[in-house]
Design a protein around this motif. Structure first.
Motif, PDB file in Angstrom:
ATOM      1  N   CYS A   3       0.848  -1.189   0.000  1.00  0.00           N
ATOM      2  CA  CYS A   3       0.000   0.000   0.000  1.00  0.00           C
ATOM      3  C   CYS A   3       0.885   1.243   0.000  1.00  0.00           C
ATOM      4  N   LEU A   4       0.562   2.185  -0.867  1.00  0.00           N
ATOM      5  CA  LEU A   4       1.365   3.400  -0.972  1.00  0.00           C
ATOM      6  C   LEU A   4       1.163   4.341   0.208  1.00  0.00           C
ATOM      7  N   ASN A   5       0.130   4.081   1.005  1.00  0.00           N
ATOM      8  CA  ASN A   5      -0.171   4.960   2.141  1.00  0.00           C
ATOM      9  C   ASN A   5       0.328   4.392   3.469  1.00  0.00           C
ATOM     10  N   CYS A   6       0.010   3.109   3.746  1.00  0.00           N
ATOM     11  CA  CYS A   6       0.314   2.550   5.076  1.00  0.00           C
ATOM     12  C   CYS A   6       1.290   1.378   5.039  1.00  0.00           C
ATOM     13  N   ASN A   7       1.752   1.013   3.848  1.00  0.00           N
ATOM     14  CA  ASN A   7       2.730  -0.071   3.697  1.00  0.00           C
ATOM     15  C   ASN A   7       2.131  -1.457   3.941  1.00  0.00           C
ATOM     16  N   PHE A   8       0.812  -1.592   3.923  1.00  0.00           N
ATOM     17  CA  PHE A   8       0.185  -2.909   4.046  1.00  0.00           C
ATOM     18  C   PHE A   8       0.687  -3.832   2.949  1.00  0.00           C
ATOM     19  N   HIS A   9       1.009  -5.078   3.322  1.00  0.00           N
ATOM     20  CA  HIS A   9       1.526  -6.053   2.372  1.00  0.00           C
ATOM     21  C   HIS A   9       0.377  -6.861   1.766  1.00  0.00           C
ATOM     22  N   PHE A  10       0.043  -6.563   0.516  1.00  0.00           N
ATOM     23  CA  PHE A  10      -0.938  -7.376  -0.190  1.00  0.00           C
ATOM     24  C   PHE A  10      -0.356  -8.760  -0.450  1.00  0.00           C
ATOM     25  N   ARG A  11      -1.222  -9.759  -0.551  1.00  0.00           N
ATOM     26  CA  ARG A  11      -0.755 -11.111  -0.833  1.00  0.00           C
ATOM     27  C   ARG A  11      -0.214 -11.216  -2.253  1.00  0.00           C
ATOM     28  N   LEU A  12       0.837 -12.014  -2.415  1.00  0.00           N
ATOM     29  CA  LEU A  12       1.425 -12.265  -3.721  1.00  0.00           C
ATOM     30  C   LEU A  12       1.195 -13.714  -4.131  1.00  0.00           C
ATOM     31  N   GLY A  13       0.985 -13.936  -5.424  1.00  0.00           N
ATOM     32  CA  GLY A  13       0.974 -15.292  -5.944  1.00  0.00           C
ATOM     33  C   GLY A  13       2.388 -15.836  -5.994  1.00  0.00           C
ATOM     34  N   ALA A  14       2.523 -17.151  -6.121  1.00  0.00           N
ATOM     35  CA  ALA A  14       3.847 -17.786  -6.096  1.00  0.00           C
ATOM     36  C   ALA A  14       4.733 -17.292  -7.236  1.00  0.00           C
ATOM     37  N   LYS A  15       4.179 -17.173  -8.437  1.00  0.00           N
ATOM     38  CA  LYS A  15       4.988 -16.736  -9.579  1.00  0.00           C
ATOM     39  C   LYS A  15       5.479 -15.308  -9.398  1.00  0.00           C
ATOM     40  N   GLU A  16       4.615 -14.442  -8.870  1.00  0.00           N
ATOM     41  CA  GLU A  16       5.017 -13.057  -8.626  1.00  0.00           C
ATOM     42  C   GLU A  16       6.110 -12.986  -7.569  1.00  0.00           C
ATOM     43  N   ARG A  17       5.969 -13.780  -6.515  1.00  0.00           N
ATOM     44  CA  ARG A  17       6.965 -13.758  -5.447  1.00  0.00           C
ATOM     45  C   ARG A  17       8.329 -14.239  -5.945  1.00  0.00           C
ATOM     46  N   ILE A  18       8.297 -15.270  -6.763  1.00  0.00           N
ATOM     47  CA  ILE A  18       9.551 -15.790  -7.319  1.00  0.00           C
ATOM     48  C   ILE A  18      10.224 -14.742  -8.191  1.00  0.00           C
ATOM     49  N   SER A  19       9.456 -14.102  -9.058  1.00  0.00           N
ATOM     50  CA  SER A  19      10.044 -13.115  -9.976  1.00  0.00           C
ATOM     51  C   SER A  19      10.596 -11.907  -9.229  1.00  0.00           C
ATOM     52  N   ARG A  20      10.009 -11.568  -8.080  1.00  0.00           N
ATOM     53  CA  ARG A  20      10.461 -10.416  -7.316  1.00  0.00           C
ATOM     54  C   ARG A  20      11.644 -10.735  -6.401  1.00  0.00           C
ATOM     55  N   THR A  21      11.837 -12.011  -6.091  1.00  0.00           N
ATOM     56  CA  THR A  21      12.847 -12.390  -5.101  1.00  0.00           C
ATOM     57  C   THR A  21      14.105 -12.985  -5.717  1.00  0.00           C
ATOM     58  N   PHE A  22      13.953 -13.734  -6.801  1.00  0.00           N
ATOM     59  CA  PHE A  22      15.094 -14.459  -7.352  1.00  0.00           C
ATOM     60  C   PHE A  22      15.473 -13.942  -8.740  1.00  0.00           C
ATOM     61  N   ASP A  23      16.781 -13.894  -8.977  1.00  0.00           N
ATOM     62  CA  ASP A  23      17.273 -13.434 -10.282  1.00  0.00           C
ATOM     63  C   ASP A  23      17.042 -14.497 -11.350  1.00  0.00           C
ATOM     64  N   THR A  24      17.216 -15.756 -10.989  1.00  0.00           N
ATOM     65  CA  THR A  24      16.911 -16.875 -11.887  1.00  0.00           C
ATOM     66  C   THR A  24      16.198 -17.949 -11.084  1.00  0.00           C
ATOM     67  N   PHE A  25      15.365 -18.722 -11.756  1.00  0.00           N
ATOM     68  CA  PHE A  25      14.630 -19.790 -11.079  1.00  0.00           C
ATOM     69  C   PHE A  25      14.371 -20.924 -12.060  1.00  0.00           C
TER      70      PHE A  25
END
Length: 287
Positions: free
Chosen positions: A58-80
């Motif tokens: 969230c751009l206002n309060c920093n609430f963490h929206f849930r991520l799908g597995a593919k999104e989390r992988i792409s945001r966390t790892f350089d290669t998978f």
């Protein structure tokens, strides 16, 4: 799971109005579903694409929206590199319409089961990785989920690389009965071998991590991290209160409360998680 961004264009809908028994047509602008998202914490509204660009926060309060597995992988790892994606879901207790539910969840989540497993790299650091996805039957733990996690732990053992599990689950999958509960013991047995061999296991708790997942591998790691505000526990608050006949403190199943009580080592903002994981992997690198 974040939805694809919509192109900017005018959306018009036609409504019929009756005046003196004559039908008139009126055009009025209409906003399509899925273009905006409302923060459940502060009620602020933002474009999906703006939240997505902000790492799902969230751009206002920093609430963490849930991520799908593919999104989390792409945001966390350089290669998978994904492994064990072909393990098929079965119906061990012949639960009615179970395969219909499985196929429906495949269409909704665009994955085959509630966990994606493989080997990921952050810069030059390699790890065996399991990422659970709450979009698939609320991340419930069935036989395939347990099998994929156990096999990935064995992969960690074979190659002597750290294991990272991102948890997101409502618990055991009721449609598989006792076979679902058996996964707790199966995964825990493999994890005990990692412990004996001194191989690092990091658990990253995300919202929600509940039930049998919390009671087994989620809390068995050498290092336990969590995203802010994640719901973590075994049974629901009302069930516990009715069982013990006591009122529980506010937020007792939130990450911050568990961190205060020593169940979690560190709460990490999603924007910082990749760097934190890299530092942990580097520090524990086997020479």
């Amino acid at each position: 799971m974040f939805k694809d961004a919509f192109k900017k264009r005018k959306y018009l809908t036609v409504s019929k109005i009756k005046i003196n028994d004559e039908e008139l047509q009126e055009e009025r602008p209409s906003i399509p579903d899925g273009l905006w998202s409302k923060c459940p914490m502060c009620s602020s509204k933002f474009y999906f694409e703006d939240i997505e660009a902000n790492e799902g926060l969230c751009l206002n309060c920093n609430f963490h929206f849930r991520l799908g597995a593919k999104e989390r992988i792409s945001r966390t790892f350089d290669t998978f590199q994904e492994f064990f994606q072909d393990i098929e879901t079965t119906n061990p207790i012949n639960f009615p319409e179970y395969f219909d539910k499985i196929n429906n969840n495949k269409n909704i989540s665009a994955i085959n089961e509630a966990v994606i497993t493989g080997i990921g790299c952050i810069k030059n650091m390699k790890a065996a990785v399991c990422v659970m996805d709450s979009n698939f039957m609320m991340g419930s733990m069935g036989t395939v989920v347990g099998e994929k996690i156990a096999k990935t732990a064995e992969l960690s053992l074979e190659h002597r690389i750290p294991l990272i599990i991102f948890t997101a689950s409502g618990g055991a999958r009721m449609q598989e009965g006792i076979f679902s509960l058996m996964q707790m013991a199966k995964v825990s047995t493999v994890l005990s071998k990692l412990d004996e061999e001194g191989i690092l296991f990091i658990s990253v708790l995300t919202d929600p991590t509940m039930g049998g997942v919390t009671a087994s591998f989620a809390m068995q790691a050498d290092i336990i991290l969590s995203e802010p505000g994640a719901s973590i526990g075994f049974a629901g608050k009302r069930v516990i209160e009715k069982t013990i006949n006591e009122t529980l403190p506010p937020g007792f199943q939130k990450a911050e409360f568990l961190k205060e009580k020593g169940f979690i080592d560190k709460i990490v903002n999603r924007k910082e998680l990749k760097d934190v994981l890299y530092k942990l992997l580097s520090f524990h690198e086997v020479s």
